[in-house]
Motif scaffolding. Structure first.
Motif: not given
Length: 191
Positions: A42-46, A151-157, A162-171
């Protein structure tokens, strides 16, 4: 040999990732990750969004202006204090005390005003962050729907994923396309 809890947890997580391997690969080929759980930073998203960059730049510029004003006011107060000190020898103690108390009250009032301005800037930044979160919900819901996620969960939690489920860049890309820098969005208190 006794296996530690971390090793067991890692083995379970790896087994889960491996079990989802073919579905993940198929999803990658179609361009959409398929997973019931997605992660986001979420921090990187913003911070990486055009909106977050604009708000941060505006905040830094406003703080720089406030700091410049503070330095100017500080110089004026130093000069005023110097003049007051120079007058002291020729004044009755009661007269000097009245002027000194008035100066102290002025300094305190200015400090309070400057602190209030800084708090207002911080509040404005917090309001912008709330507006951002409100504005991006449709984008995140769309990503969840496309991924079949619940669900989307905070990655730091997350302990391990697997890295592939991180959608930050796409978001971030989708948010930038949808709201740009957000300068045309209305603040919540204006709606």
């Amino acid at each position: 040999m006794r296996v530690g809890w971390r090793n067991r947890l890692a083995a379970i997580c790896l087994a889960l990732v491996a079990a989802g391997g073919p579905a993940t690969v198929a999803a990658q080929e179609s361009g959409v990750v398929r997973s019931p759980v997605l992660t986001i930073d979420s921090e990187r998203l913003y911070a990486d969004s055009l909106f977050g960059k604009r708000v941060q730049n505006e905040f830094e510029a406003a703080v720089a202006v406030l700091e410049a004003e503070n330095r100017e006011i500080e110089g004026q107060l130093i000069e005023e204090e110097k003049q007051l000190t120079e007058k002291r020898p020729g004044m009755a103690p009661e007269e000097f005390r009245v002027l000194a108390d008035a100066f102290d009250a002025k300094v305190q009032r200015i400090r309070n005003e400057r602190a209030a301005k800084l708090r207002a800037l911080a509040q404005s930044r917090e309001n912008a962050q709330r507006l951002f979160l409100k504005s991006i919900s449709p984008v995140l819901e769309s990503i969840m729907t496309e991924a079949g996620a619940a669900v989307i969960v905070e990655s730091r939690s997350v302990f391990l994923s697997a890295r592939i489920i991180d959608v930050t860049s796409d978001a971030v890309s989708r948010i930038d396309a949808r709201i740009g820098d957000g300068s045309d969005l209305q603040q919540p208190e204006q709606q």
